[in-house]
Design a protein around this motif. Structure first.
Motif, PDB file in Angstrom:
ATOM      1  N   GLY A 409       0.641  -1.210  -0.008  1.00  0.00           N
ATOM      2  CA  GLY A 409       0.042  -0.098  -0.098  1.00  0.00           C
ATOM      3  C   GLY A 409       0.767   1.455  -0.060  1.00  0.00           C
ATOM      4  O   GLY A 409       0.647   2.146  -0.913  1.00  0.00           O
ATOM      5  N   PRO A 410       1.754   1.592   1.010  1.00  0.00           N
ATOM      6  CA  PRO A 410       2.698   2.788   0.858  1.00  0.00           C
ATOM      7  C   PRO A 410       3.348   2.705  -0.239  1.00  0.00           C
ATOM      8  O   PRO A 410       3.851   3.830  -0.795  1.00  0.00           O
ATOM      9  CB  PRO A 410       3.400   2.396   2.330  1.00  0.00           C
ATOM     10  CG  PRO A 410       3.349   1.081   2.481  1.00  0.00           C
ATOM     11  CD  PRO A 410       2.033   0.721   2.037  1.00  0.00           C
ATOM     12  N   ILE A 411       4.000   1.789  -0.817  1.00  0.00           N
ATOM     13  CA  ILE A 411       4.639   1.718  -2.232  1.00  0.00           C
ATOM     14  C   ILE A 411       3.949   2.143  -3.445  1.00  0.00           C
ATOM     15  O   ILE A 411       4.504   3.174  -3.867  1.00  0.00           O
ATOM     16  CB  ILE A 411       5.267   0.343  -2.425  1.00  0.00           C
ATOM     17  CG1 ILE A 411       5.867  -0.325  -1.438  1.00  0.00           C
ATOM     18  CG2 ILE A 411       6.153   0.298  -3.775  1.00  0.00           C
ATOM     19  CD1 ILE A 411       6.574  -1.837  -1.391  1.00  0.00           C
ATOM     20  N   VAL A 412       2.695   1.995  -3.361  1.00  0.00           N
ATOM     21  CA  VAL A 412       1.661   2.284  -4.556  1.00  0.00           C
ATOM     22  C   VAL A 412       1.451   3.703  -4.157  1.00  0.00           C
ATOM     23  O   VAL A 412       1.432   4.537  -5.056  1.00  0.00           O
ATOM     24  CB  VAL A 412       0.536   1.355  -4.756  1.00  0.00           C
ATOM     25  CG1 VAL A 412      -0.309   2.021  -5.595  1.00  0.00           C
ATOM     26  CG2 VAL A 412       0.893  -0.091  -5.056  1.00  0.00           C
ATOM     27  N   GLY A 413       1.441   4.087  -3.047  1.00  0.00           N
ATOM     28  CA  GLY A 413       1.001   5.430  -2.618  1.00  0.00           C
ATOM     29  C   GLY A 413       2.174   6.213  -2.948  1.00  0.00           C
ATOM     30  O   GLY A 413       1.999   7.646  -3.563  1.00  0.00           O
ATOM     31  N   ALA A 452     -14.240   3.257  -7.462  1.00  0.00           N
ATOM     32  CA  ALA A 452     -14.266   4.157  -8.792  1.00  0.00           C
ATOM     33  C   ALA A 452     -14.128   5.318  -8.386  1.00  0.00           C
ATOM     34  O   ALA A 452     -13.362   6.321  -9.071  1.00  0.00           O
ATOM     35  CB  ALA A 452     -15.422   3.825  -9.702  1.00  0.00           C
ATOM     36  N   GLU A 453     -14.704   5.862  -7.541  1.00  0.00           N
ATOM     37  CA  GLU A 453     -14.454   7.374  -7.089  1.00  0.00           C
ATOM     38  C   GLU A 453     -13.342   7.371  -6.507  1.00  0.00           C
ATOM     39  O   GLU A 453     -12.915   8.871  -6.765  1.00  0.00           O
ATOM     40  CB  GLU A 453     -15.561   7.559  -6.065  1.00  0.00           C
ATOM     41  CG  GLU A 453     -17.203   7.365  -6.624  1.00  0.00           C
ATOM     42  CD  GLU A 453     -18.146   7.716  -5.729  1.00  0.00           C
ATOM     43  OE1 GLU A 453     -19.458   8.261  -5.834  1.00  0.00           O
ATOM     44  OE2 GLU A 453     -17.953   7.368  -4.472  1.00  0.00           O
ATOM     45  N   PHE A 454     -12.535   6.815  -5.841  1.00  0.00           N
ATOM     46  CA  PHE A 454     -11.207   7.131  -5.432  1.00  0.00           C
ATOM     47  C   PHE A 454     -10.280   7.242  -6.695  1.00  0.00           C
ATOM     48  O   PHE A 454      -9.562   8.211  -6.730  1.00  0.00           O
ATOM     49  CB  PHE A 454     -10.492   5.908  -4.546  1.00  0.00           C
ATOM     50  CG  PHE A 454      -9.191   6.322  -4.175  1.00  0.00           C
ATOM     51  CD1 PHE A 454      -8.889   7.270  -3.048  1.00  0.00           C
ATOM     52  CD2 PHE A 454      -8.227   5.623  -4.758  1.00  0.00           C
ATOM     53  CE1 PHE A 454      -7.482   7.496  -2.623  1.00  0.00           C
ATOM     54  CE2 PHE A 454      -6.900   5.978  -4.311  1.00  0.00           C
ATOM     55  CZ  PHE A 454      -6.635   6.748  -3.399  1.00  0.00           C
ATOM     56  N   GLN A 455     -10.277   6.342  -7.522  1.00  0.00           N
ATOM     57  CA  GLN A 455      -9.485   6.503  -8.867  1.00  0.00           C
ATOM     58  C   GLN A 455      -9.888   7.753  -9.719  1.00  0.00           C
ATOM     59  O   GLN A 455      -8.849   8.306 -10.133  1.00  0.00           O
ATOM     60  CB  GLN A 455      -9.708   5.327  -9.565  1.00  0.00           C
ATOM     61  CG  GLN A 455      -8.716   5.286 -11.003  1.00  0.00           C
ATOM     62  CD  GLN A 455      -8.772   4.151 -11.838  1.00  0.00           C
ATOM     63  OE1 GLN A 455      -9.212   2.967 -11.255  1.00  0.00           O
ATOM     64  NE2 GLN A 455      -8.369   4.401 -13.082  1.00  0.00           N
ATOM     65  N   THR A 467      -4.314   4.850 -15.628  1.00  0.00           N
ATOM     66  CA  THR A 467      -4.725   3.527 -15.721  1.00  0.00           C
ATOM     67  C   THR A 467      -3.584   2.613 -15.417  1.00  0.00           C
ATOM     68  O   THR A 467      -3.755   1.707 -14.754  1.00  0.00           O
ATOM     69  CB  THR A 467      -5.149   3.225 -17.084  1.00  0.00           C
ATOM     70  OG1 THR A 467      -6.266   4.227 -17.376  1.00  0.00           O
ATOM     71  CG2 THR A 467      -5.737   1.800 -17.241  1.00  0.00           C
ATOM     72  N   SER A 468      -2.548   2.890 -16.004  1.00  0.00           N
ATOM     73  CA  SER A 468      -1.129   1.967 -15.634  1.00  0.00           C
ATOM     74  C   SER A 468      -0.759   1.971 -14.087  1.00  0.00           C
ATOM     75  O   SER A 468      -0.695   0.722 -13.594  1.00  0.00           O
ATOM     76  CB  SER A 468      -0.137   2.766 -16.120  1.00  0.00           C
ATOM     77  OG  SER A 468      -0.302   2.879 -17.737  1.00  0.00           O
ATOM     78  N   ILE A 469      -1.031   2.764 -13.373  1.00  0.00           N
ATOM     79  CA  ILE A 469      -0.749   2.798 -11.776  1.00  0.00           C
ATOM     80  C   ILE A 469      -1.588   2.126 -11.157  1.00  0.00           C
ATOM     81  O   ILE A 469      -1.355   1.337 -10.249  1.00  0.00           O
ATOM     82  CB  ILE A 469      -0.287   4.371 -11.531  1.00  0.00           C
ATOM     83  CG1 ILE A 469       0.586   4.006 -10.069  1.00  0.00           C
ATOM     84  CG2 ILE A 469      -1.546   4.918 -11.082  1.00  0.00           C
ATOM     85  CD1 ILE A 469       1.397   5.183  -9.491  1.00  0.00           C
ATOM     86  N   PHE A 470      -2.949   2.357 -11.556  1.00  0.00           N
ATOM     87  CA  PHE A 470      -4.075   1.509 -11.059  1.00  0.00           C
ATOM     88  C   PHE A 470      -4.139  -0.065 -11.049  1.00  0.00           C
ATOM     89  O   PHE A 470      -4.806  -0.843 -10.597  1.00  0.00           O
ATOM     90  CB  PHE A 470      -5.528   2.297 -11.031  1.00  0.00           C
ATOM     91  CG  PHE A 470      -5.656   3.353 -10.032  1.00  0.00           C
ATOM     92  CD1 PHE A 470      -6.182   3.138  -8.696  1.00  0.00           C
ATOM     93  CD2 PHE A 470      -5.258   4.674 -10.321  1.00  0.00           C
ATOM     94  CE1 PHE A 470      -6.579   3.894  -8.065  1.00  0.00           C
ATOM     95  CE2 PHE A 470      -5.511   5.650  -9.358  1.00  0.00           C
ATOM     96  CZ  PHE A 470      -6.233   5.221  -8.240  1.00  0.00           C
ATOM     97  N   GLU A 471      -3.234  -0.279 -12.108  1.00  0.00           N
ATOM     98  CA  GLU A 471      -3.166  -1.852 -12.505  1.00  0.00           C
ATOM     99  C   GLU A 471      -2.455  -2.278 -11.342  1.00  0.00           C
ATOM    100  O   GLU A 471      -2.514  -3.704 -11.065  1.00  0.00           O
ATOM    101  CB  GLU A 471      -2.422  -2.025 -13.901  1.00  0.00           C
ATOM    102  CG  GLU A 471      -3.360  -1.730 -15.235  1.00  0.00           C
ATOM    103  CD  GLU A 471      -2.505  -2.032 -16.217  1.00  0.00           C
ATOM    104  OE1 GLU A 471      -1.290  -2.483 -16.312  1.00  0.00           O
ATOM    105  OE2 GLU A 471      -2.972  -1.935 -17.447  1.00  0.00           O
ATOM    106  N   TYR A 472      -1.621  -1.538 -10.702  1.00  0.00           N
ATOM    107  CA  TYR A 472      -0.777  -2.090  -9.385  1.00  0.00           C
ATOM    108  C   TYR A 472      -1.671  -2.391  -8.273  1.00  0.00           C
ATOM    109  O   TYR A 472      -1.331  -3.084  -7.229  1.00  0.00           O
ATOM    110  CB  TYR A 472       0.313  -1.209  -9.186  1.00  0.00           C
ATOM    111  CG  TYR A 472       1.350  -0.716 -10.178  1.00  0.00           C
ATOM    112  CD1 TYR A 472       1.822  -1.446 -10.986  1.00  0.00           C
ATOM    113  CD2 TYR A 472       1.759   0.290 -10.344  1.00  0.00           C
ATOM    114  CE1 TYR A 472       2.550  -1.491 -12.338  1.00  0.00           C
ATOM    115  CE2 TYR A 472       2.656   0.672 -11.242  1.00  0.00           C
ATOM    116  CZ  TYR A 472       3.102  -0.121 -12.171  1.00  0.00           C
ATOM    117  OH  TYR A 472       3.976   0.019 -13.308  1.00  0.00           O
TER     118      TYR A 472
END
Length: 526
Positions: A409-413, A452-455, A467-472
């Motif tokens: 989680g913190p890495i993706v953040g 969906a609302e967060f993205q 889109t690319s980062i939310f694939e993670y």
């Protein structure tokens, strides 16, 4: 109310009948409004050496001939079933006349009480404590740590009603710490507008110690606890004040009237609440610099939670389902991004340095990249399956096939923050996303947000698709550290003989934008 007899010459008509019908209907409605259900709890700790305490639950004006009492199965903030009903002993029910009425257990966590006369009922029971843990009640001769979800039943269908809690002092303890507001009449009676607030407000009883209160933006912040220990209290309080101020700077608002840090004694763990947090705390260890930093990060994490999860929250986390659990795919936001911000908050408070900040993220990257579970489980899956896997992944037969949202989680953040900064030429950041979610969903809409609302919020702030980062988030796609760390002039290098250890280092000859992104990230401005 007094009524006069109608005079003999009065002629009754259909119109008069209609008027009288509405008149008495209004009276009936008023009477109904005046008899709202009332729920009052009394806690007594008569024999703390027995590790139990007594609860009396007084119920009145519930317009049902049969009521169903329930004990919550879990505690919001700790996403595991705790089976609190197992701790209930010697339950009984009596009427105000002293008459005993039957209490029938009809499920693991519910009891049925038949009261055909709809009279006030008093439910009495004991809670047996057995484990010192932040999500369990515990009583001994020195203190009583009362978890509301481990203590207070509710009448099914009446969670939205107010409740009162009175503490029967056992005459050996002098202090009460809780986030509940006191009654105007006594310091041992507390009020809650509903059961969600009641269940969000742990209680600590004992001869408690306290640190000097501090103020941020005019709001008082207290630190009370059991056996706080010996340490440099003035220095610690000042660091904690700076952490709170640094957190407030991210969101720009303080939504509570006061805040209480409640130290429950040595141990591990903490649980966040709207205006307080309960934390395991041992000040005797704070003379060690490494341990002090861990405690300050821990406190920053639990404090930032009053924004991120208690107010900035996934749609599923409120109102809570105390029976089945409130399962969400977004604990990577609620917990993972809180881990992310704990490091930023402490660094921006000028308590840690840049090297320490980067080392914290290196630790998560090394743990995640060396976990074979990264090829099997996504972030959303780890969030939803925490009820069975646990917050740090399954350590049983499926070990090696799960991940932890506390790690990924913190890495993706971090990568998401750098992506937003790069897309906006460092004019916007993840801070802007958190502020938007707070002001729009909590303050304006008074609800949580969907995946969906967060993205969509992130993409609106970035001004582009992400889109690319939310694939993670939704897949097990390998993280592209080169691209996203590169936005801030950083890169990930393998070090050591086995090349399984990673280190974050600066790139050679960073561009002006890379320098600005890194500087903005460190300092907390865009």
């Amino acid at each position: 109310m007094h009524f006069k007899r109608l005079p003999k010459q009065f002629n009754w008509t259909k119109e008069h009948a209609i008027l009288m019908f509405f008149f008495f209907s209004a009276l009936y409605s008023t009477a109904q409004l005046q008899s709202k259900p009332t729920f009052k709890f009394t806690i007594s700790v008569e024999r703390p050496e027995s590790h139990n305490y007594e609860v009396q639950f007084d119920i009145s004006d519930v317009e049902k001939d049969t009521i169903l009492l329930k004990m919550p199965n879990w505690m919001p903030g700790y996403y595991q079933f705790m089976n609190y009903s197992d701790d209930v002993k010697n339950i009984s029910a009596t009427l105000s006349s002293g008459e005993t009425i039957p209490v029938v257990k009809n499920s693991d966590n519910s009891w049925q009480v038949v009261n055909a006369a709809n009279k006030p009922i008093s439910i009495s029971y004991q809670i047996q404590t057995h484990k010192e843990f932040v999500a369990n009640s515990y009583v001994d001769i020195e203190r009583a740590y009362i978890i509301p979800t481990n203590s207070f039943m509710y009448v099914d269908g009446y969670l939205d009603y107010p409740a009162t809690v009175r503490i029967n002092n056992n005459k050996i303890w002098t202090s009460i710490a809780t986030g509940l507001p006191e009654s105007e009449n006594t310091k041992s009676t507390f009020l809650s507008p509903n059961f969600d607030i009641l269940y969000d407000s742990p209680i600590l009883l004992g001869n408690l110690d306290s640190l000097t209160s501090f103020y941020v933006n005019g709001i008082e912040h207290r630190f009370l606890g059991y056996k706080l220990g010996n340490f440099d209290r003035n220095s610690f309080v000042e660091k904690l004040r700076r952490i709170v101020q640094s957190s407030v700077n991210v969101i720009g608002d303080i939504p509570y009237k006061n805040y209480t840090f409640i130290g429950i004694g040595p141990g591990q763990g903490g649980i966040e609440h709207l205006n307080n947090t309960t934390i395991s705390f041992d000040g005797n260890q704070l003379n060690n610099e490494d341990h002090l930093m861990k405690v300050l990060n821990f406190l920053a994490h639990e404090y930032f939670h009053h924004y991120n999860v208690k107010r900035i929250r996934p749609f599923e986390l409120g109102p809570f389902d105390y029976d089945k659990g409130s399962k969400t795919t977004m604990l990577w936001v609620s917990e993972g991004l809180t881990v992310y911000y704990e490091y930023l908050v402490v660094n921006r408070a000028q308590i840690s340095d840049e090297k320490t900040l980067l080392r914290n993220f290196e630790r998560h990257i090394n743990h995640f990249e060396n976990n074979p579970g990264k090829a099997f489980q996504s972030l959303v899956q780890s969030s939803f399956q925490t009820w069975s896997d646990g917050p740090f992944g399954n350590q049983g037969p499926e070990k090696g096939k799960t991940i932890s949202y506390y790690q990924k989680g913190p890495i993706v953040g971090l990568l998401l923050d750098f992506a937003i900064r790069n897309a906006t030429q460092n004019k916007k950041s993840l801070d802007d996303v958190m502020r938007y979610l707070y002001w729009e969903y909590y303050k304006n809409l008074n609800r949580g947000f969907t995946d969906a609302e967060f993205q969509q919020a992130c993409e609106n702030i970035a001004g582009t698709k992400l889109t690319s980062i939310f694939e993670y988030v939704y897949t097990t796609k390998p993280l592209d550290y080169k691209v996203y760390l590169g936005f801030a002039g950083l890169e990930l290098k393998k070090v050591g003989e086995n090349e399984k250890t990673y280190k974050i280092v600066p790139v050679d000859n960073p561009t002006y934008l890379q320098k600005e992104i890194y500087k903005g990230w460190i300092m907390g401005n865009n």
